[in-house]
Motif scaffolding. Structure first.
Motif, mmCIF file in Angstrom:
data_model
loop_
_atom_site.group_PDB
_atom_site.id
_atom_site.type_symbol
_atom_site.label_atom_id
_atom_site.label_comp_id
_atom_site.label_asym_id
_atom_site.label_seq_id
_atom_site.Cartn_x
_atom_site.Cartn_y
_atom_site.Cartn_z
ATOM 1 N N THR A 203 -5.693 4.961 -0.450
ATOM 2 C CA THR A 203 -6.986 4.306 -0.879
ATOM 3 C C THR A 203 -5.898 4.134 0.899
ATOM 4 N N ASN A 204 -5.253 4.861 1.192
ATOM 5 C CA ASN A 204 -4.579 5.084 3.262
ATOM 6 C C ASN A 204 -5.463 5.820 3.687
ATOM 7 N N GLY A 205 -6.233 6.684 3.424
ATOM 8 C CA GLY A 205 -7.269 7.387 3.830
ATOM 9 C C GLY A 205 -8.537 6.795 4.054
ATOM 10 N N ASN A 206 -8.807 5.853 3.267
ATOM 11 C CA ASN A 206 -9.774 5.140 2.561
ATOM 12 C C ASN A 206 -10.078 3.907 4.156
ATOM 13 N N ALA A 207 -8.976 3.194 4.935
ATOM 14 C CA ALA A 207 -8.602 2.656 5.791
ATOM 15 C C ALA A 207 -9.044 2.987 7.536
ATOM 16 N N GLY A 208 -8.771 4.422 6.983
ATOM 17 C CA GLY A 208 -8.685 5.063 8.096
ATOM 18 C C GLY A 208 -7.933 5.036 9.498
ATOM 19 N N ASP A 209 -6.358 4.224 8.734
ATOM 20 C CA ASP A 209 -5.113 4.510 9.801
ATOM 21 C C ASP A 209 -3.864 4.801 8.864
ATOM 22 N N THR A 210 -3.390 5.682 9.007
ATOM 23 C CA THR A 210 -2.119 5.953 8.487
ATOM 24 C C THR A 210 -0.943 5.454 8.585
ATOM 25 N N GLY A 211 -1.067 4.396 9.226
ATOM 26 C CA GLY A 211 -0.017 3.453 9.667
ATOM 27 C C GLY A 211 0.430 2.574 8.693
ATOM 28 N N ALA A 212 -0.865 2.579 8.014
ATOM 29 C CA ALA A 212 -0.610 0.965 7.259
ATOM 30 C C ALA A 212 0.088 0.928 5.848
ATOM 31 N N THR A 213 0.704 0.158 5.538
ATOM 32 C CA THR A 213 1.741 0.116 4.666
ATOM 33 C C THR A 213 1.235 -0.317 3.093
ATOM 34 N N VAL A 214 0.495 -0.218 2.005
ATOM 35 C CA VAL A 214 0.186 -0.551 0.994
ATOM 36 C C VAL A 214 1.051 -1.018 0.119
ATOM 37 N N ILE A 215 1.166 -2.076 -0.911
ATOM 38 C CA ILE A 215 1.693 -2.059 -1.666
ATOM 39 C C ILE A 215 0.762 -3.292 -2.926
ATOM 40 N N VAL A 216 1.434 -3.034 -4.232
ATOM 41 C CA VAL A 216 0.682 -3.312 -5.143
ATOM 42 C C VAL A 216 1.367 -4.779 -5.800
ATOM 43 N N THR A 217 0.829 -5.868 -5.897
ATOM 44 C CA THR A 217 1.947 -6.651 -6.510
ATOM 45 C C THR A 217 0.622 -7.304 -8.127
ATOM 46 N N ASP A 218 1.213 -8.038 -9.038
ATOM 47 C CA ASP A 218 0.427 -8.263 -9.934
ATOM 48 C C ASP A 218 0.410 -9.816 -9.663
ATOM 49 N N ALA A 219 0.021 -10.666 -10.276
ATOM 50 C CA ALA A 219 -0.599 -12.233 -9.884
ATOM 51 C C ALA A 219 0.716 -13.013 -9.410
ATOM 52 N N ASN A 220 1.739 -12.627 -10.236
ATOM 53 C CA ASN A 220 2.604 -13.320 -9.636
ATOM 54 C C ASN A 220 3.729 -13.098 -8.845
ATOM 55 N N GLY A 221 3.011 -12.190 -8.092
ATOM 56 C CA GLY A 221 3.590 -11.575 -7.225
ATOM 57 C C GLY A 221 4.816 -10.938 -6.996
ATOM 58 N N ARG A 222 5.088 -10.172 -7.825
ATOM 59 C CA ARG A 222 6.091 -9.345 -8.634
ATOM 60 C C ARG A 222 5.452 -7.403 -7.694
ATOM 61 N N ILE A 223 6.096 -6.767 -7.411
ATOM 62 C CA ILE A 223 5.634 -5.477 -6.997
ATOM 63 C C ILE A 223 5.789 -4.685 -7.876
ATOM 64 N N LEU A 224 4.009 -3.783 -8.063
ATOM 65 C CA LEU A 224 4.457 -2.397 -8.841
ATOM 66 C C LEU A 224 4.204 -1.329 -8.247
ATOM 67 N N ALA A 225 4.310 -1.714 -7.251
ATOM 68 C CA ALA A 225 4.429 -0.400 -6.221
ATOM 69 C C ALA A 225 4.569 -0.726 -4.719
ATOM 70 N N HIS A 226 5.444 0.728 -3.990
ATOM 71 C CA HIS A 226 5.801 -0.225 -3.152
ATOM 72 C C HIS A 226 6.042 1.060 -2.235
ATOM 73 N N PRO A 227 6.027 1.684 -1.440
ATOM 74 C CA PRO A 227 6.500 2.661 -0.741
ATOM 75 C C PRO A 227 7.897 3.354 -0.739
ATOM 76 N N GLU A 228 8.819 2.230 -0.414
ATOM 77 C CA GLU A 228 9.934 2.148 -1.125
ATOM 78 C C GLU A 228 10.721 1.913 -2.486
ATOM 79 N N PRO A 229 11.089 3.346 -3.800
ATOM 80 C CA PRO A 229 10.635 2.810 -4.747
ATOM 81 C C PRO A 229 12.060 1.447 -5.227
#
Length: 684
Positions: A203-229
């Motif tokens: 998805t980084n390439g989709n936004a056209g800006d590699t300086g962005a940080t992408v995080i994925v959470t569930d509906a309760n705000g718990r982190i599922l994906a993060h650049p820092e494990p």
């Protein structure tokens, strides 16, 4: 001429001021235009980038949604190979899973479980296994079994790998009866570079800006994906730099919105979009500083070029102004000769035209009038000095904070010659800098209100000794503060000493030097008024034993000496914040603020030991006394100071009776036995 003097002359120059004003106006104009243009550019750039970020996070969420659908389709395709008979036959089941290598590439491992939740077989890159694992209590398993539909688990600790995973399952349904006889599922480790991490990279390439940080959470705000494990399974609201955005998201009901949201966050562009199906949320963070850095660099370069242009134009302007003001320079040189000895106001003046010529004529008239005024001033100053030197008070005239005239008595008071005082500031005669600052503030306030000033201060002589002086001040002209001030100084050291002695005597016992009953009552009343903050306070009453025989046999002088020794012994056992008083006769008291009962007990024990150990040689005798002590704690039920003192007296009487009883039981013992534990009044 020194560099600071040259700079001061330059800044005072009219040519420099006119040039500086022109340069300043030019610089402000260019600077304002540059800043305004860059601000508009920043605003437009940020607005455009926010929309790009929102579009990018929506696309990211769509990619993640499609990927989840593809995984479910892969599970569904494999589910068609697993009928009820296959699940019952381990060999057929193993063959069926071995026939799905593509499925195993998509997940960390693939598993098959029966309708009771028992995991029958697990297949991963290492091969096939038969773990003793049961998943019948998992919510996603129950959803697939009871509702006969695919399900995605929440992040949970895996019972096969022992790591956080997300599991996707598909029900195994009998075609004829529709009964669910098991599930096939795939698990993905959140800490590995699998589904979620790969999706973040895509998805980084989709936004056209590699300086962005992408995080994925569930509906309760718990982190599922993060650049820092290490941040996996943490809460998004704990993420640095996202507090404001997450609070806004929670305040709006934590929506899982596929069309995307832009959220406020200082210094960051934050947007999110919901992933339909698993109800996940994709977050994108882009620092505004990184986005605006090229624009800021361009602004700096533009300002540098503008500054160079302003300096060049300023140099040209300075040359033009210097040429225009050359006649003024001639006039200044002639005016400076007015202060040379022997110069006359009617001397040769340059012939000038226009406004500068008119100024030359005015200066000629002013110089004539100045000569007359200076003659009169010299006569007045001679008379004024005679009056000042005849006064018995120290007199000084100051202007702009510096002494211009001082009398002989003023010099004598401070032990300084007249030359050292003229032109000096009041700091040299004040005892301390804070005193001078306060005296200046008070006198200036009085003068502004049209009043005279009077104050008593400690002043300093030339040898460093201090003395008390009464300072009077009044303005030379009440309507003009800068006209100067007349000060008179008189020595009041003896008056202050008498006043301080009277004040000390009013609150202290003359014999022992301790505070008296009056000081005790004032301090105790203050502690009672400060309740409940002052409840950790104690009152100790000390009554001397065997004191009367000393007066009767050795005389009152011996009694006075013993009272002084007792006062010194008590004072050595208390803190500086405690108050030791002589209540009267041979009765003493100690106020112990901020002192809990245990500490008060220890202080009382030390005082008793100190008094008991006093041995006062008196002639051939060695005089001793004992101490009975009563301790009362201040509590919310204490009525007043008299009640508090009464409680301590009661405890003291009880202690004295106990000591007398012990003396009767063991009269042959030379020293008193260890003191009994004090009874504290005022403690529950």
């Amino acid at each position: 001429m020194s560099v600071p003097a040259c700079l001061s002359t330059l800044f005072a120059s009219l040519k420099f001021r006119l040039t500086a004003i022109g340069v300043l106006v030019l610089a402000l104009g260019i600077g304002l235009i540059t800043v305004q243009l860059t601000q508009h550019a920043e605003r437009d750039l940020l607005q455009m980038q926010r929309q790009r970020e929102l579009d990018g996070v929506v696309r990211s969420a769509a990619v993640l949604s499609r990927r989840c659908v593809e995984l479910q389709r892969a599970l569904r395709a494999s589910a068609s190979l697993l009928d009820e008979a296959t699940l019952a036959d381990p060999q057929r089941l193993a063959s069926a899973l071995q026939a799905t290598p593509a499925l195993r590439e998509l997940f960390s491992y693939v598993f098959v479980a029966d309708a009771n939740g028992k995991v029958l077989l697990v297949a991963d890159s290492q091969g096939l296994r038969h773990p003793q694992v049961w998943i019948g209590d998992r919510d996603y398993f129950q959803t697939a079994i009871t509702q006969a539909r695919p399900a995605i688990s929440e992040p949970l600790p895996d019972r096969v790998l022992g790591q956080p995973v997300v599991a996707l399952v598909h029900p195994l349904t009998d075609i004829g009866s529709g009964r669910v006889h098991g599930v096939i599922g795939g698990a993905m480790k959140l800490a590995s570079r699998e589904l979620l991490s790969d999706l973040v990279e895509s998805t980084n390439g989709n936004a056209g800006d590699t300086g962005a940080t992408v995080i994925v959470t569930d509906a309760n705000g718990r982190i599922l994906a993060h650049p820092e494990p290490r941040r996996l399974l943490g809460q998004l609201r704990e993420e640095p730099g996202l507090r404001e955005a997450t609070e806004a998201w929670w305040a709006s009901g934590a929506p899982v919105e596929p069309s995307g949201l832009s959220l406020p966050q200082a210094g960051q562009m934050v947007s999110n979009a919901g992933v339909p199906g698993p109800d996940w949320v994709v977050w994108r963070l882009l620092p505004e500083e990184a986005l605006l850095a090229p624009l800021h660099q361009a602004r700096r370069e533009a300002l540098q070029w503008a500054g160079a242009l302003v300096l060049l134009l300023g140099a040209c302007l300075l040359l033009v102004v210097a040429w225009l003001l050359r006649p003024l320079t001639l006039l200044r040189r002639r005016a400076l000769r007015l202060f040379e000895p022997g110069d006359h106001a009617a001397g040769d003046w340059p012939a000038l035209n226009g406004e500068i010529g008119q100024l030359s004529q005015v200066l000629r008239q002013v110089s004539t009038a100045r000569e007359q005024v200076e003659h009169l001033n010299r006569e007045v100053l001679v008379k004024l000095r005679s009056v000042m030197n005849a006064s018995p008070l120290g007199i000084a005239v100051s202007r702009d904070g510096k002494a211009e005239m001082v009398s002989d008595e003023f010099c004598r008071l401070f032990g300084r010659p007249r030359e050292a005082l003229l032109g000096s500031t009041p700091e040299i005669v004040f005892g301390a800098e804070p005193d001078w600052q306060r005296a200046r503030a008070e006198s200036e306030a009085a003068f502004r209100n049209g009043q005279r000033y009077q104050g008593d201060w400690q002043l300093r002589r030339a040898d460093g000794s201090l003395f008390w002086a009464r300072l009077h001040g009044r303005l030379v002209d009440e309507h003009q503060l800068r006209a100067g001030t007349v000060w008179t100084v008189s020595d009041i050291s003896s008056e202050v000493a008498e006043r301080e002695q009277l004040a000390w005597s009013a609150s202290h016992d003359l014999l022992t030097g301790l505070a008296n009953r009056r000081a005790f009552l004032q301090r105790a009343n203050r502690l009672l008024a400060e309740r409940p903050a002052s409840l950790a306070a104690a009152l100790l009453v000390i009554d001397l034993d065997r004191f009367k025989p000393i007066n009767d046999t050795a005389g009152h002088a011996a009694g006075d000496a013993m009272l002084k020794a007792v006062a010194a012994a008590i004072g050595q056992q208390v803190r500086g914040s405690d108050l030791v008083v002589r209540l009267g006769g041979d009765e003493f008291g100690v106020l112990l603020p901020s002192c809990p009962p245990e500490a008060a007990q220890r202080v009382a024990g030390h005082i008793r030991e100190a008094v008991d150990s006093i041995v006062l040689p008196w002639g051939v005798q060695k005089l001793r006394v004992g101490a009975s002590l009563g301790l009362a704690m201040l509590d919310s039920d204490t009525l007043d100071t008299a009640d508090w003192l009464h409680q301590a007296d009661i405890a003291c009487y009880a202690d004295k009776a106990e000591r007398k009883r012990e003396d009767r039981q063991d009269r042959e013992v030379a020293e008193l036995p260890p003191p009994p534990t004090l009874r504290i009044v005022g403690q529950g």
